[in-house]
Design an enzyme around this catalytic site. Structure first.
Site, PDB file in Angstrom:
ATOM      1  N   CYS A  22       0.855  -1.179   0.000  1.00 27.38           N
ATOM      2  CA  CYS A  22       0.000   0.000   0.000  1.00 27.38           C
ATOM      3  C   CYS A  22       0.900   1.242   0.000  1.00 27.38           C
ATOM      4  O   CYS A  22       2.124   1.146   0.122  1.00 27.38           O
ATOM      5  CB  CYS A  22      -0.904   0.005   1.234  1.00 27.38           C
ATOM      6  SG  CYS A  22       0.021   0.086   2.788  1.00 27.38           S
ATOM      7  N   HIS A 134      -0.580  -4.722  19.622  1.00 24.14           N
ATOM      8  CA  HIS A 134      -0.143  -4.370  18.268  1.00 24.14           C
ATOM      9  C   HIS A 134       0.539  -3.000  18.323  1.00 24.14           C
ATOM     10  O   HIS A 134       0.076  -2.095  19.025  1.00 24.14           O
ATOM     11  CB  HIS A 134      -1.335  -4.327  17.309  1.00 24.14           C
ATOM     12  CG  HIS A 134      -0.944  -4.194  15.872  1.00 24.14           C
ATOM     13  ND1 HIS A 134      -0.653  -2.974  15.300  1.00 24.14           N
ATOM     14  CD2 HIS A 134      -0.779  -5.119  14.892  1.00 24.14           C
ATOM     15  CE1 HIS A 134      -0.329  -3.160  14.023  1.00 24.14           C
ATOM     16  NE2 HIS A 134      -0.404  -4.449  13.751  1.00 24.14           N
ATOM     17  N   GLU A 136       0.537  -0.479  16.413  1.00 25.15           N
ATOM     18  CA  GLU A 136      -0.334   0.660  16.099  1.00 25.15           C
ATOM     19  C   GLU A 136      -1.192   1.055  17.304  1.00 25.15           C
ATOM     20  O   GLU A 136      -1.425   2.235  17.556  1.00 25.15           O
ATOM     21  CB  GLU A 136      -1.229   0.329  14.901  1.00 25.15           C
ATOM     22  CG  GLU A 136      -2.071   1.521  14.467  1.00 25.15           C
ATOM     23  CD  GLU A 136      -3.005   1.213  13.303  1.00 25.15           C
ATOM     24  OE1 GLU A 136      -4.072   1.845  13.237  1.00 25.15           O
ATOM     25  OE2 GLU A 136      -2.665   0.349  12.471  1.00 25.15           O
ATOM     26  N   CYS A 205      -8.161   1.614   6.929  1.00 18.86           N
ATOM     27  CA  CYS A 205      -7.571   2.299   5.788  1.00 18.86           C
ATOM     28  C   CYS A 205      -8.077   1.729   4.463  1.00 18.86           C
ATOM     29  O   CYS A 205      -8.540   0.582   4.393  1.00 18.86           O
ATOM     30  CB  CYS A 205      -6.047   2.277   5.868  1.00 18.86           C
ATOM     31  SG  CYS A 205      -5.272   0.812   5.191  1.00 18.86           S
ATOM     32  N   SER A 233       1.390  -9.664  10.916  1.00 18.49           N
ATOM     33  CA  SER A 233       0.793  -8.622  10.079  1.00 18.49           C
ATOM     34  C   SER A 233      -0.724  -8.684  10.240  1.00 18.49           C
ATOM     35  O   SER A 233      -1.376  -9.614   9.752  1.00 18.49           O
ATOM     36  CB  SER A 233       1.169  -8.832   8.608  1.00 18.49           C
ATOM     37  OG  SER A 233       0.350  -8.059   7.759  1.00 18.49           O
ATOM     38  N   SER A 234      -1.283  -7.682  10.917  1.00 18.69           N
ATOM     39  CA  SER A 234      -2.719  -7.685  11.204  1.00 18.69           C
ATOM     40  C   SER A 234      -3.546  -7.764   9.931  1.00 18.69           C
ATOM     41  O   SER A 234      -4.470  -8.567   9.818  1.00 18.69           O
ATOM     42  CB  SER A 234      -3.096  -6.434  12.002  1.00 18.69           C
ATOM     43  OG  SER A 234      -4.483  -6.375  12.214  1.00 18.69           O
ATOM     44  N   SER A 277       1.932  -5.364   3.380  1.00 16.45           N
ATOM     45  CA  SER A 277       3.377  -5.228   3.573  1.00 16.45           C
ATOM     46  C   SER A 277       4.172  -6.305   2.828  1.00 16.45           C
ATOM     47  O   SER A 277       5.363  -6.471   3.063  1.00 16.45           O
ATOM     48  CB  SER A 277       3.712  -5.245   5.069  1.00 16.45           C
ATOM     49  OG  SER A 277       3.035  -6.278   5.735  1.00 16.45           O
TER      50      SER A 277
END
Length: 321
Positions: A22, A134, A136, A205, A233-234, A277
């Site tokens: 992304c 996480h 974030e 997002c 990786s969520s 990612s």
């Protein structure tokens, strides 16, 4: 006697699009690469720049050094903060140490940070929908004073929330969640707290939503879906969940070597995608590997076009690098 060449079994391959990198991931990787060009090795990176081993190893080979905390960086070092965002205490600590830092936080994560600040300034307690631990989530909680935000991970968590001022609430979400699961949690919050204030726009997002929609578009036609991405990786893990919910078997892999041929018994149609990612190079690696075993009929299913590009930090874009 000439040995007969065994023909390969046909396999229909549905490639989900959009998939892979992304704009936020592209930007974060570019920041590390440009910092290395500008300053030379080593450039330190706090935590994985993005959750992908191939990407991290590639940057290590170019001179990036990944650390858990700033105290592992020598005085005078250059450091990049990961795309997931960091608590305010981290850049403050870097400034105290005199470390030169670049912030590779995804602009869409930064937007959530600013929303959190505004809600606290308005006197509201924030219910944050996300996954405990996480990066974030840790980074977002670190934007506001302790105690001004509560975490919920599931619909069941909503029922057990203890809130002092239930009439003065807002909610925000992690950017990489399941769109469907999050909608259910938001509905539960709105049922329990009818006056709760939500963000003006969607916090999840565009890339996360687009990749989930692309998987939904192919999963019902697939016997098996393979998602390329890291276990931490969520957004990649969510893609596996979306495929399973649509009725397909699904596996998360990091590289072609992770794939077992036993998975393909009875599989006539395979779906393939990659988390935000995971680079396209890994998609091609897996397709090349599968083509050695199957006669592939490769078809791309496109559900959205992405053209978003995020600006680089001023320190890099102004440097002429």
């Amino acid at each position: 006697m000439t040995e007969q060449i065994q023909s390969k079994r046909p396999l229909k391959l549905l490639l989900a699009a959009p998939r892979g990198f992304c704009a936020g991931v592209d930007r974060a990787i570019k920041i590390v690469e440009l910092a290395l060009e500008q300053h030379g090795a080593p450039v330190y990176v706090r935590h994985e720049i993005v959750h992908n081993k191939f990407v991290v190893d590639s940057l290590k080979a170019k001179g990036a050094v990944f650390v858990d905390e700033l105290d592992q960086i020598p005085d005078g070092g250059h450091v990049v903060f990961s795309a997931h965002g960091v608590p305010k205490s981290v850049p403050a600590n870097a400034e105290e140490r005199g470390l030169a830092y670049l912030d590779a936080t995804c602009p869409l994560v930064s937007k959530v940070h600013r929303q959190a600040e505004r809600q606290v300034e308005a006197g509201r307690h924030i219910i944050f929908i996300g996954h405990a631990g996480h990066p974030e989530v840790i980074g977002t909680f670190g934007q506001v004073p302790a105690g001004s935000m509560s975490l919920v991970e599931t619909v069941d968590d909503v029922a057990t929330l203890t809130i002092d001022d239930a009439g003065n609430l807002s909610f925000l979400t992690q950017t990489t969640l399941s769109v469907d699961d999050t909608a259910e949690i938001v509905e539960a919050l709105q049922r329990r707290f009818p006056t709760i204030v939500g963000p003006k726009g969607e916090d999840i997002c565009y890339a996360t939503s687009n990749r989930q929609n692309a998987v939904k578009a192919i999963a019902s036609e697939c016997d098996l879906v393979i998602v390329i991405g890291a276990p931490n990786s969520s957004n990649s893990v969510r893609l596996v969940e979306v495929a399973v919910r649509a009725g397909a078997k699904a596996h998360l892999v990091q590289r072609a070597d992770d794939i077992s041929m036993n998975w393909f018994d009875g599989v006539d149609t395979l779906g393939l995608t990659a988390g935000a990612s995971a680079p396209e190079l890994l998609v091609r690696e897996i397709i090349d590997s599968l083509s050695r075993h199957f006669d592939l009929d490769e078809q791309q299913v496109t559900t959205a076009e992405e053209s978003i590009i995020f600006k680089l930090p001023r320190e890099l874009s102004d440097s002429g690098v």
